[in-house]
Design a protein around this motif. Structure first.
Motif, PDB file in Angstrom:
ATOM      1  N   SER A   1       0.823  -1.213   0.000  1.00  0.00           N
ATOM      2  CA  SER A   1       0.000   0.000   0.000  1.00  0.00           C
ATOM      3  C   SER A   1       0.857   1.263   0.000  1.00  0.00           C
ATOM      4  CB  SER A   1      -0.926   0.002   1.219  1.00  0.00           C
ATOM      5  OG  SER A   1      -1.807  -1.096   1.167  1.00  0.00           O
ATOM      6  N   ASP A   2       1.862   1.318   0.884  1.00  0.00           N
ATOM      7  CA  ASP A   2       2.729   2.500   0.949  1.00  0.00           C
ATOM      8  C   ASP A   2       3.509   2.675  -0.350  1.00  0.00           C
ATOM      9  OD1 ASP A   2       1.842   2.953   3.504  1.00  0.00           O
ATOM     10  OD2 ASP A   2       3.586   2.072   4.485  1.00  0.00           O
ATOM     11  N   TYR A   3       3.946   1.571  -0.907  1.00  0.00           N
ATOM     12  CA  TYR A   3       4.703   1.592  -2.163  1.00  0.00           C
ATOM     13  C   TYR A   3       3.870   2.212  -3.283  1.00  0.00           C
ATOM     14  CZ  TYR A   3       6.914  -0.559  -6.339  1.00  0.00           C
ATOM     15  OH  TYR A   3       7.491  -0.797  -7.559  1.00  0.00           O
ATOM     16  N   VAL A   4       2.610   1.850  -3.335  1.00  0.00           N
ATOM     17  CA  VAL A   4       1.725   2.322  -4.399  1.00  0.00           C
ATOM     18  C   VAL A   4       1.296   3.768  -4.165  1.00  0.00           C
ATOM     19  CG1 VAL A   4      -0.525   1.973  -5.493  1.00  0.00           C
ATOM     20  CG2 VAL A   4       0.931   0.006  -4.969  1.00  0.00           C
ATOM     21  N   GLU A   5       1.056   4.116  -2.896  1.00  0.00           N
ATOM     22  CA  GLU A   5       0.536   5.451  -2.587  1.00  0.00           C
ATOM     23  C   GLU A   5       1.600   6.541  -2.612  1.00  0.00           C
ATOM     24  OE1 GLU A   5      -1.338   4.915   1.161  1.00  0.00           O
ATOM     25  OE2 GLU A   5      -2.906   3.587   0.369  1.00  0.00           O
ATOM     26  N   ALA A   6       2.871   6.175  -2.467  1.00  0.00           N
ATOM     27  CA  ALA A   6       3.934   7.182  -2.482  1.00  0.00           C
ATOM     28  C   ALA A   6       3.994   7.867  -3.847  1.00  0.00           C
ATOM     29  CB  ALA A   6       5.277   6.532  -2.167  1.00  0.00           C
ATOM     30  N   SER A   7       4.324   9.158  -3.837  1.00  0.00           N
ATOM     31  CA  SER A   7       4.377   9.929  -5.084  1.00  0.00           C
ATOM     32  C   SER A   7       5.443   9.372  -6.016  1.00  0.00           C
ATOM     33  CB  SER A   7       4.687  11.397  -4.768  1.00  0.00           C
ATOM     34  OG  SER A   7       3.672  11.966  -3.971  1.00  0.00           O
ATOM     35  N   LEU A   8       5.135   9.409  -7.292  1.00  0.00           N
ATOM     36  CA  LEU A   8       6.110   8.984  -8.286  1.00  0.00           C
ATOM     37  C   LEU A   8       7.250   9.985  -8.373  1.00  0.00           C
ATOM     38  CD1 LEU A   8       3.786   7.866 -11.227  1.00  0.00           C
ATOM     39  CD2 LEU A   8       5.027   6.373  -9.659  1.00  0.00           C
ATOM     40  N   LEU A   9       8.454   9.480  -8.523  1.00  0.00           N
ATOM     41  CA  LEU A   9       9.594  10.351  -8.762  1.00  0.00           C
ATOM     42  C   LEU A   9       9.560  10.816 -10.213  1.00  0.00           C
ATOM     43  CD1 LEU A   9      12.398   8.301  -6.944  1.00  0.00           C
ATOM     44  CD2 LEU A   9      11.055  10.231  -6.042  1.00  0.00           C
ATOM     45  N   GLU A  10      10.334  11.835 -10.501  1.00  0.00           N
ATOM     46  CA  GLU A  10      10.387  12.341 -11.868  1.00  0.00           C
ATOM     47  C   GLU A  10      10.836  11.231 -12.818  1.00  0.00           C
ATOM     48  OE1 GLU A  10      12.496  15.925 -14.488  1.00  0.00           O
ATOM     49  OE2 GLU A  10      12.787  15.801 -12.305  1.00  0.00           O
ATOM     50  N   GLY A  11      10.069  11.043 -13.888  1.00  0.00           N
ATOM     51  CA  GLY A  11      10.411  10.035 -14.885  1.00  0.00           C
ATOM     52  C   GLY A  11       9.860   8.653 -14.600  1.00  0.00           C
ATOM     53  N   GLU A  12       9.191   8.463 -13.455  1.00  0.00           N
ATOM     54  CA  GLU A  12       8.662   7.150 -13.112  1.00  0.00           C
ATOM     55  C   GLU A  12       7.238   6.954 -13.647  1.00  0.00           C
ATOM     56  OE1 GLU A  12      10.655   5.388  -9.069  1.00  0.00           O
ATOM     57  OE2 GLU A  12       8.882   6.648  -8.830  1.00  0.00           O
ATOM     58  N   ILE A  13       6.858   5.670 -13.742  1.00  0.00           N
ATOM     59  CA  ILE A  13       5.479   5.302 -14.039  1.00  0.00           C
ATOM     60  C   ILE A  13       5.060   4.202 -13.061  1.00  0.00           C
ATOM     61  CG2 ILE A  13       5.658   5.869 -16.494  1.00  0.00           C
ATOM     62  CD1 ILE A  13       5.834   2.832 -17.055  1.00  0.00           C
ATOM     63  N   MET A  14       3.755   4.018 -12.896  1.00  0.00           N
ATOM     64  CA  MET A  14       3.213   2.932 -12.091  1.00  0.00           C
ATOM     65  C   MET A  14       2.389   2.036 -13.000  1.00  0.00           C
ATOM     66  SD  MET A  14       2.991   1.617  -8.995  1.00  0.00           S
ATOM     67  CE  MET A  14       3.232   2.975  -7.809  1.00  0.00           C
ATOM     68  N   VAL A  15       2.673   0.741 -12.952  1.00  0.00           N
ATOM     69  CA  VAL A  15       1.960  -0.233 -13.770  1.00  0.00           C
ATOM     70  C   VAL A  15       1.114  -1.127 -12.873  1.00  0.00           C
ATOM     71  CG1 VAL A  15       2.209  -2.200 -15.340  1.00  0.00           C
ATOM     72  CG2 VAL A  15       3.745  -0.231 -15.553  1.00  0.00           C
ATOM     73  N   ARG A  16      -0.157  -1.253 -13.210  1.00  0.00           N
ATOM     74  CA  ARG A  16      -1.035  -2.207 -12.537  1.00  0.00           C
ATOM     75  C   ARG A  16      -0.941  -3.520 -13.310  1.00  0.00           C
ATOM     76  NH1 ARG A  16      -3.465  -5.933 -10.281  1.00  0.00           N
ATOM     77  NH2 ARG A  16      -5.385  -5.668  -9.058  1.00  0.00           N
ATOM     78  N   VAL A  17      -0.389  -4.543 -12.657  1.00  0.00           N
ATOM     79  CA  VAL A  17      -0.227  -5.842 -13.307  1.00  0.00           C
ATOM     80  C   VAL A  17      -1.603  -6.464 -13.501  1.00  0.00           C
ATOM     81  CG1 VAL A  17       0.831  -8.126 -13.143  1.00  0.00           C
ATOM     82  CG2 VAL A  17       2.049  -6.117 -12.251  1.00  0.00           C
ATOM     83  N   ASP A  18      -1.902  -6.883 -14.719  1.00  0.00           N
ATOM     84  CA  ASP A  18      -3.227  -7.414 -15.025  1.00  0.00           C
ATOM     85  C   ASP A  18      -3.226  -8.939 -15.085  1.00  0.00           C
ATOM     86  OD1 ASP A  18      -5.871  -7.706 -15.833  1.00  0.00           O
ATOM     87  OD2 ASP A  18      -5.376  -7.460 -17.950  1.00  0.00           O
ATOM     88  N   ARG A  19      -2.365  -9.495 -15.924  1.00  0.00           N
ATOM     89  CA  ARG A  19      -2.359 -10.950 -16.091  1.00  0.00           C
ATOM     90  C   ARG A  19      -0.947 -11.431 -16.422  1.00  0.00           C
ATOM     91  NH1 ARG A  19      -7.001 -11.400 -18.142  1.00  0.00           N
ATOM     92  NH2 ARG A  19      -6.900 -13.525 -18.955  1.00  0.00           N
TER      93      ARG A  19
END
Length: 368
Positions: free
Chosen positions: A24-42
């Motif tokens: 949860s903390d990993y996901v909720e923390a703000s993205l650093l410059e140049g980062e993206i967040m991927v939701r793994v689907d399958r």
């Protein structure tokens, strides 16, 4: 289905045991410059996925280091699809779907670089321990012939067929080491299927192919029509000595490799260890002194480097994709797909695969 963010980490000493790590903390923390967040689907869980774990554990290729885990645990990478749900990168849009190497987790952060119309490379420091191929992600909207309804088959066969393609390329580059016969262990594994398929398609009548498998999978392997002949492991003594014979060991079973070398001896000019589908037999890639060529670890990344140098990454991927098309059409009749959703079901499926309870015809899809 709403799921709290988590990573499913495996016990490094026993992959059958798993821990759910709250993210949860990993996901909720703000993205650093140049980062993206991927939701793994399958994700696709295959024998190759498990081989990544054992190869990483043995230190052959550091697959288990690309997604760092708590001491004593390991994050197993699998090939699959995810969606970019947040982006702090100027060239990558939210909502983009990607294909590539992903952990068994709900979310993963990446630091894209080398962004093109077709995809990007994750350049986080932890990714530097593996060849670049494993750090590249494709935008599905840019994939030639991409169809969402075929994603499960693509996940199951694309990385494995990639290995099959590279094995065929290696054989061709080395003129089959002068051999006229190839023996492939774990003939029911998807990597072996693809290899046998390619050999029969391109070298049928010139190179004889023999698939070795268990008694329980023999009828299934025969039905694939990928090999000139199919034998059980108990029938190794029936293989005639005489012609030069290559061995590609997908099973990772030292006892089977020993039996083949004792049977064929100095008629073996090359013996390569490709994977380890027989996880409960011996250490990965470990054999003693044997007659014939010394068994060595065959390296897919090395052959990738050869092809990239020769034709470039784009041309290599186009050739691989074209070669895979026919196989995927045939594979629709071979495979029965199953889907496991959530960490409990995923853990059970991993245990079933490790314990040999997944049929050769079953294509396992994980939904974190």
């Amino acid at each position: 289905m709403t799921t709290s963010p988590y990573t499913l980490s495996l016990d490094l000493n026993d992959f059958r045991q798993a821990q759910v790590i709250d993210a949860s903390d990993y996901v909720e923390a703000s993205l650093l410059e140049g980062e993206i967040m991927v939701r793994v689907d399958r994700l696709a869980l295959t024998a190759n996925s498990i081989s990544y774990g054992f190869a990483g554990k043995a230190g052959l290729i550091r697959y288990l280091d690309i997604y760092p885990a708590t001491m004593g645990l390991a994050n197993l990478p699998c090939w699959g699809y995810g969606d970019i749900i947040a982006s702090n990168h100027p060239d990558i849009a939210m909502g983009t779907r990607v294909y590539g190497f992903l952990p068994i987790a709900t979310h993963i952060r990446m630091q894209p670089d080398k962004v093109t119309a077709g995809g990007f490379t994750d350049v986080r420091v932890c990714r530097s321990v593996v060849p670049p191929f494993y750090n590249e992600y494709a935008f599905t909207h840019a994939e030639p012939g991409y169809r969402r309804e075929l994603e499960d088959l693509i996940m199951l066969f694309r990385p494995l067929f990639g290995t099959s393609f590279l094995m065929q390329s290696y054989c061709d580059d080395n003129s089959f080491h002068g051999a006229s016969r190839i023996i492939v262990t774990s003939a029911s594994a998807k990597t072996a299927m693809g290899f046998g398929y390619l050999l029969k398609k391109h070298y049928g009548g010139r190179i004889e192919t023999v698939g070795l498998t268990s008694d329980k999978n023999r009828d299934f392997v025969i039905s694939l029509q990928c090999y000139d002949s199919v034998l059980s492991y108990e029938e190794v003594a029936e293989i005639k000595k005489g012609e030069q014979t290559l061995i590609f060991d997908v099973a990772g079973n030292a006892n089977v490799v020993k039996a083949l070398h004792m049977q064929l001896g100095d008629t073996i000019p090359y013996s390569g260890s490709v994977g380890k589908t027989h996880w409960d037999v011996g250490s990965f890639g470990q054999t003693g002194a044997l007659p014939g060529a010394k068994p060595i670890f065959w390296s897919a990344p090395d052959q990738i480097a050869v092809l990239r140098e020769r034709m470039g990454s784009g041309a290599m991927m186009r050739q691989m994709s074209a070669a895979m098309t026919d196989l995927m059409m045939a594979a629709q009749n071979w495979m029965a797909l199953s889907e496991s959703q959530g960490h409990e079901a995923i853990t059970q499926k991993i245990r079933a695969m490790l314990d040999g309870h997944i049929g050769a015809h079953e294509g396992v899809i994980l939904r974190p």
